[in-house]
Scaffold this active site. Structure first.
Site, PDB file in Angstrom:
ATOM      1  N   SER A 191      24.809  28.489  47.646  1.00  0.00           N
ATOM      2  CA  SER A 191      24.244  27.146  47.541  1.00  0.00           C
ATOM      3  C   SER A 191      23.480  26.970  46.229  1.00  0.00           C
ATOM      4  CB  SER A 191      23.376  26.862  48.764  1.00  0.00           C
ATOM      5  OG  SER A 191      23.031  25.505  48.836  1.00  0.00           O
ATOM      6  N   ASP A 284      31.345  21.120  54.625  1.00  0.00           N
ATOM      7  CA  ASP A 284      30.151  21.150  53.778  1.00  0.00           C
ATOM      8  C   ASP A 284      30.150  19.924  52.872  1.00  0.00           C
ATOM      9  OD1 ASP A 284      28.080  21.728  52.035  1.00  0.00           O
ATOM     10  OD2 ASP A 284      28.970  23.552  51.234  1.00  0.00           O
ATOM     11  N   HIS A 314      28.243  24.482  55.649  1.00  0.00           N
ATOM     12  CA  HIS A 314      27.352  24.964  54.597  1.00  0.00           C
ATOM     13  C   HIS A 314      26.411  26.024  55.171  1.00  0.00           C
ATOM     14  CE1 HIS A 314      25.248  24.582  50.750  1.00  0.00           C
ATOM     15  NE2 HIS A 314      24.129  24.788  51.435  1.00  0.00           N
TER      16      HIS A 314
END
Length: 345
Positions: A191, A284, A314
């Protein structure tokens, strides 16, 4: 949360997600399909449990959010299968020393991974991603050094990026003393950490000891333009549009140039960066920008492995201790990184 309570919660969560497929489907509800892909049933049940508990990313005060991420991170975290030597280190940042943590498998052969944790540049730390780091070091059979870079809002962009770059260069410069091979160091992150790993790969590509590879797990790479998945998947799948707005509001200072490559690596110079492994998730909101980054790397002539884990959400690496497809995805990523290391021998 007391250690016993955490242990009980973790055991209960893993046990529930380990039920037979028919029971999982009954508990999770009707299959959810987006863009032709079905949400993994374990992920669907996990999301349902999170909604019932009121769990979400961002929106509260920063201190509370940080405590919650740290407390919840071990519930479904992946585990190492083999012994690791773990040591607390200090590395150079852009404006002073940074805490770091080194994970060294018995099978380590000099290959190393410099890892940057996720958390929207606001949350996350060495403890929240301890499980992922242990699992990745174990599966890739490489020394892993996790970096505790400066976070927003105390330190707005591009402080985290400058720390990430400085830490990589410090580790590469001291490789012999640290027992690693300066020419077999990868950068990796999930991320926000994927953003930082991509930035480091760009900014150090001409260094004598440049990264040997970059592993980007569902990276955030573009603050300048919203891709369609941010709208299509911006509600109901853990990372939501409101979450992303909260993180961005804390991370980016007023009048920030959102196309600055230190902020949005999708708008940086990609030619000559390290071979890449870009892993996205089908459910995501960041999926499309991650896919765009992988495609841009290929267009720039970079050796790139692109893989979309179509049924996952995610942050799936954080759930790889309970969600089977997440475990498989993390294994695939580590295997690809190990293959890259072996090719350098």
């Amino acid at each position: 949360m007391a250690p016993l309570s955490k242990s009980f919660e973790a055991g209960a969560a893993r046990g529930m997600l380990g039920l037979p497929a028919a029971l999982l489907r009954l508990m999770a509800g009707k299959p959810i399909v987006r863009d032709g892909h079905a949400l993994d049933v374990q992920c669907q049940l996990l999301l349902k449990i999170m909604r019932l508990r009121g769990a979400k990313l961002g929106g509260s005060d920063v201190a509370t959010e940080r405590r919650q991420m740290r407390a919840q991170s071990s519930t479904l975290a992946p585990r190492a299968h083999n012994p690791l030597a773990v040591h607390e280190w200090v590395v150079a940042g852009d404006n002073g020393a940074l805490a770091a943590r080194c994970y060294r498998p018995e099978s380590a052969d000099g290959a190393a991974i410099v890892f940057y944790h996720g958390g929207g540049f606001v949350l996350g730390d060495l403890d929240s991603h301890d499980g992922i780091c242990r699992a990745l070091a174990d599966r890739a059979q490489a020394t892993l050094i996790a970096i505790d870079y400066r976070r927003a809002p105390e330190h707005a962009a591009p402080a985290a990026a400058r720390d990430a770059i400085a830490a990589f260069r410090d580790i590469a410069a001291r490789a012999d003393d640290l027992g690693i091979d300066a020419h077999r160091i990868a950068v990796a992150g999930d991320s926000a950490g994927g953003n930082l790993a991509a930035v480091v790969a760009q900014q150090t590509r001409h260094d004598i000891a440049a990264p040997a590879a970059q592993l980007l797990l569902y990276p955030a790479v573009d603050f300048a333009e919203d891709k369609p998945s941010k709208t299509r998947l911006g509600s109901g799948f853990l990372l939501e549009k409101s979450s992303m707005d909260w993180f961005e509001g804390h991370y980016l200072p007023a009048n920030c140039n959102k196309r600055d490559p230190l902020v949005s690596p999708l708008h940086g110079e990609l030619g000559g960066v390290a071979p890449a492994i870009v892993i996205t998730a089908g459910f995501d909101p960041l999926r499309d920008e991650g896919e765009a980054y992988g495609a841009a790397l290929q267009t720039a002539g970079v050796n790139t492995i692109r893989r979309c884990e179509t049924g996952l959400i995610h942050g799936f690496a954080n759930f790889a201790g309970g969600v089977e497809r997440a475990r498989q995805a993390l294994d695939h990523a580590a295997d690809a990184l190990r293959t890259r290391f072996d090719a350098i021998n």
